[in-house]
Design a protein around this motif. Structure first.
Motif, mmCIF file in Angstrom:
data_model
loop_
_atom_site.group_PDB
_atom_site.id
_atom_site.type_symbol
_atom_site.label_atom_id
_atom_site.label_comp_id
_atom_site.label_asym_id
_atom_site.label_seq_id
_atom_site.Cartn_x
_atom_site.Cartn_y
_atom_site.Cartn_z
ATOM 1 N N SER A 27 0.842 -1.201 0.000
ATOM 2 C CA SER A 27 0.000 0.000 0.000
ATOM 3 C C SER A 27 0.874 1.246 0.000
ATOM 4 C CB SER A 27 -0.909 0.022 1.239
ATOM 5 O OG SER A 27 -1.750 -1.113 1.278
ATOM 6 N N LEU A 28 0.394 2.279 -0.687
ATOM 7 C CA LEU A 28 1.082 3.559 -0.733
ATOM 8 C C LEU A 28 0.125 4.652 -0.259
ATOM 9 C CD1 LEU A 28 2.855 3.320 -4.227
ATOM 10 C CD2 LEU A 28 3.787 2.730 -1.977
ATOM 11 N N GLY A 29 0.683 5.740 0.266
ATOM 12 C CA GLY A 29 -0.161 6.816 0.767
ATOM 13 C C GLY A 29 0.494 8.174 0.662
ATOM 14 N N ILE A 30 -0.335 9.204 0.743
ATOM 15 C CA ILE A 30 0.152 10.580 0.711
ATOM 16 C C ILE A 30 -0.672 11.411 1.694
ATOM 17 C CG2 ILE A 30 -1.371 11.174 -1.223
ATOM 18 C CD1 ILE A 30 0.779 13.176 -2.126
ATOM 19 N N GLU A 31 0.003 12.337 2.359
ATOM 20 C CA GLU A 31 -0.646 13.254 3.301
ATOM 21 C C GLU A 31 -0.198 14.671 2.995
ATOM 22 O OE1 GLU A 31 -0.846 12.684 7.837
ATOM 23 O OE2 GLU A 31 0.686 14.241 7.577
ATOM 24 N N ALA A 32 -1.150 15.597 2.980
ATOM 25 C CA ALA A 32 -0.841 17.016 2.808
ATOM 26 C C ALA A 32 -1.461 17.780 3.964
ATOM 27 C CB ALA A 32 -1.385 17.527 1.473
ATOM 28 N N ASP A 33 -0.734 18.753 4.496
ATOM 29 C CA ASP A 33 -1.288 19.534 5.610
ATOM 30 C C ASP A 33 -0.962 21.017 5.457
ATOM 31 O OD1 ASP A 33 1.301 20.024 6.527
ATOM 32 O OD2 ASP A 33 1.214 18.546 8.125
ATOM 33 N N PHE A 34 -1.734 21.810 6.191
ATOM 34 C CA PHE A 34 -1.509 23.254 6.249
ATOM 35 C C PHE A 34 -1.420 23.671 7.707
ATOM 36 C CE2 PHE A 34 -3.223 27.626 6.614
ATOM 37 C CZ PHE A 34 -2.217 28.280 5.922
ATOM 38 N N ASN A 35 -0.334 24.346 8.067
ATOM 39 C CA ASN A 35 -0.088 24.776 9.442
ATOM 40 C C ASN A 35 -0.350 26.272 9.579
ATOM 41 O OD1 ASN A 35 1.597 22.273 10.677
ATOM 42 N ND2 ASN A 35 2.126 22.579 8.530
ATOM 43 N N PHE A 36 -0.985 26.661 10.688
ATOM 44 C CA PHE A 36 -1.295 28.068 10.892
ATOM 45 C C PHE A 36 -1.399 28.347 12.394
ATOM 46 C CE2 PHE A 36 -5.165 25.693 10.924
ATOM 47 C CZ PHE A 36 -5.956 26.288 11.881
ATOM 48 N N GLY A 37 -1.082 29.558 12.787
ATOM 49 C CA GLY A 37 -1.202 29.922 14.194
ATOM 50 C C GLY A 37 -0.636 31.296 14.477
ATOM 51 N N ASN A 38 -0.813 31.750 15.716
ATOM 52 C CA ASN A 38 -0.311 33.046 16.173
ATOM 53 C C ASN A 38 0.488 32.850 17.460
ATOM 54 O OD1 ASN A 38 -1.766 34.799 14.213
ATOM 55 N ND2 ASN A 38 -3.552 33.925 15.223
ATOM 56 N N VAL A 39 1.601 33.544 17.556
ATOM 57 C CA VAL A 39 2.475 33.443 18.728
ATOM 58 C C VAL A 39 2.855 34.842 19.190
ATOM 59 C CG1 VAL A 39 4.697 32.625 19.606
ATOM 60 C CG2 VAL A 39 3.417 31.220 17.978
ATOM 61 N N GLU A 40 2.818 35.054 20.504
ATOM 62 C CA GLU A 40 3.251 36.335 21.078
ATOM 63 C C GLU A 40 4.337 36.066 22.115
ATOM 64 O OE1 GLU A 40 0.430 39.601 22.145
ATOM 65 O OE2 GLU A 40 1.235 39.276 24.168
ATOM 66 N N ASN A 41 5.451 36.746 21.986
ATOM 67 C CA ASN A 41 6.559 36.649 22.931
ATOM 68 C C ASN A 41 6.925 38.048 23.429
ATOM 69 O OD1 ASN A 41 7.498 33.692 22.599
ATOM 70 N ND2 ASN A 41 7.409 34.436 20.486
ATOM 71 N N SER A 42 7.386 38.126 24.671
ATOM 72 C CA SER A 42 7.788 39.430 25.197
ATOM 73 C C SER A 42 8.912 39.276 26.219
ATOM 74 C CB SER A 42 6.603 40.154 25.843
ATOM 75 O OG SER A 42 6.164 39.471 27.000
ATOM 76 N N ILE A 43 9.706 40.344 26.343
ATOM 77 C CA ILE A 43 10.791 40.410 27.331
ATOM 78 C C ILE A 43 10.717 41.773 28.019
ATOM 79 C CG2 ILE A 43 13.272 40.354 27.741
ATOM 80 C CD1 ILE A 43 13.602 38.771 25.180
ATOM 81 N N ILE A 44 10.668 41.768 29.336
ATOM 82 C CA ILE A 44 10.729 43.000 30.124
ATOM 83 C C ILE A 44 12.077 43.054 30.833
ATOM 84 C CG2 ILE A 44 9.769 44.282 32.071
ATOM 85 C CD1 ILE A 44 7.065 43.142 31.426
#
Length: 437
Positions: free
Chosen positions: A167-184
């Motif tokens: 058997s053979l297979g294929i997978e396709a995906d889409f990645n998305f998101g939001n990230v917030e970083n801070s330094i005081i």
């Protein structure tokens, strides 16, 4: 009808949980955050194996070729509860977080193919760290690091049998998101502190190819061999950052004052507050082999490897606090099912799973602050689980994992965790013509 209504309700709840996902691991400071295991509860309960494993009703997030053997339409929802204990050379802390692991839907296409669609979290950011500089017993400078957000993915997988046993297979995906970083940054005898904050969007897609070969041996034994190759891909990081002064109150409150203009110090024609970077993931290869009898028992071993990840434009590495090396993982595991059609005992129809894994995550962190003493971060886990049958072919799966990640050497952090995983798999027969007597 009731089952369809239940699926819609669970879908709405799952999408909401994806948006509310949190992490409490200090290691979510690095890269795009603390990565989630892209496996079903059944797979995680067997040490994470799955590249060589296929079943007529179970989903498989490791190898898309496995869907060639799917014979029933399956809805599956997974959740994770993580009890985490963080230890340093001078302190201990503990926390608990709960989040959705996945929501997936799969169905067979004829007798030799299958398709799956899923939504899963890829990583989560949720840290709050403090670093201080002390001279002559007096604190001269404090740095407060914090971050939140994460990355999700949509994926579609297709598997088909192209030859007897292959058997053979294929997978396709889409990645998305939001990230917030801070330094005081707060210095002694300086009235105003400064804060650097970065908000970024993460986007990108990837493709995975898979293959499985099934060979029937004597006495009903089945030999399974599998392999996947996830092609290298980039996750783009775009957004903005700002630097401004503020007053910190004794209770931790912030009173912003002046925003500082970062200008174009690199002389590249792009304002320095514009983020334009990427997270580059090389080819990831997975190989595995297993032996067993259908609905009786299965035992397998799996090995995964990937070259070093590279990054640019990520706040967490502006001071060289980490870098990546080659990563690899080895997993051992399997299941035992006493009697699949037992009438006299429910517990004989329960599937018992167990496994163990050792992983070199590829992350090398520097706890010295001088960017010269990088330590490899490893992860070790022991797993077991239960598959509790419901009516027809549906089931509830429970998974338990105890593990350790990191080290207290070189001023770093050691995590001890206990993961409880839960999934509900609703299995049905679609596209079957009703017979009338």
């Amino acid at each position: 009808m009731i089952k369809n209504i239940l699926v819609i309700i669970l879908l709405c709840i799952s999408v909401s949980l994806l948006a509310q996902r949190t992490s409490s691991s200090p290691y979510s400071y690095f890269g795009i955050g603390d990565e989630f295991s892209s496996r079903t509860v059944e797979q995680n309960s067997m040490g994470g194996i799955g590249v060589a494993f296929s079943h007529y009703k179970y989903l498989n997030f490791t190898n898309p070729a496995a869907y060639a053997n799917l014979r029933y339409t399956t809805y599956s929802f997974g959740a994770l509860n993580k009890d985490l204990s963080v230890k340093t050379a001078s302190s201990n802390q503990s926390s608990t977080s709960t989040n959705l692991s996945y929501i997936a839907f799969a169905f067979p296409i004829g007798k030799t193919a299958g398709f799956s669609f899923s939504m899963q979290p890829v990583s989560s950011v949720g840290y709050s760290l403090t670093n201080s500089r002390v001279e002559a017993g007096i604190t001269q400078e404090l740095n407060f690091f914090s971050g939140n957000g994460g990355v999700n993915r949509f994926s579609g997988s297709f598997g088909i049998q192209v030859y007897k046993g292959l058997s053979l297979g294929i997978e396709a995906d889409f990645n998305f998101g939001n990230v917030e970083n801070s330094i005081i940054n707060q210095k002694r005898d300086v009235a105003l502190a400064t804060k650097y904050i970065e908000t970024s969007k993460v986007r990108g897609g990837s493709v995975k190819f898979g293959a499985q070969y099934l060979k029937e041996l004597k006495d009903g034994l089945l030999l399974n061999v599998g392999a996947t190759a996830k092609l290298g891909n980039d996750l783009t990081v775009t957004g903005e950052n700002y630097l401004y002064s503020l007053v910190l109150s004794g209770s931790g409150g912030e009173s912003p004052r002046d925003t500082l203009n970062l200008g174009d110090q690199n002389n590249d024609g792009i304002p320095d507050n514009i983020i334009d970077g990427k997270f580059t993931l090389p080819l990831k290869s997975t190989f595995g082999v297993g032996l067993g009898k259908t609905d009786k028992w299965y035992a397998g071993v799996e090995y995964e490897t990937q070259n070093a990840i590279s990054t640019s434009g990520l706040l967490a590495n502006v001071n060289g606090a980490y870098r990546y090396g080659n990563s690899n993982r080895i997993s051992l595991g399997g299941y035992f099912l006493p009697k699949v059609n037992s009438i006299s005992s429910y517990w004989e129809r329960v599937t018992y799973r167990a496994g163990v894994r050792y992983e070199n995550t590829g992350l090398l962190a520097d706890g010295s602050g001088n960017n010269t003493n990088f330590t490899q971060i490893n992860d070790f886990g022991i797993t077991f689980g239960l598959g509790l049958p419901l009516k027809r072919l549906s089931n509830v799966n429970l998974g338990f994992e105890y593990g350790k990640r990191g080290t207290m050497q070189n001023n770093l952090i050691e995590e001890t965790y206990f993961n409880f995983r839960l999934s509900l798999s609703l299995t049905d027969n679609w596209f079957v013509k009703r017979k009338i007597d």
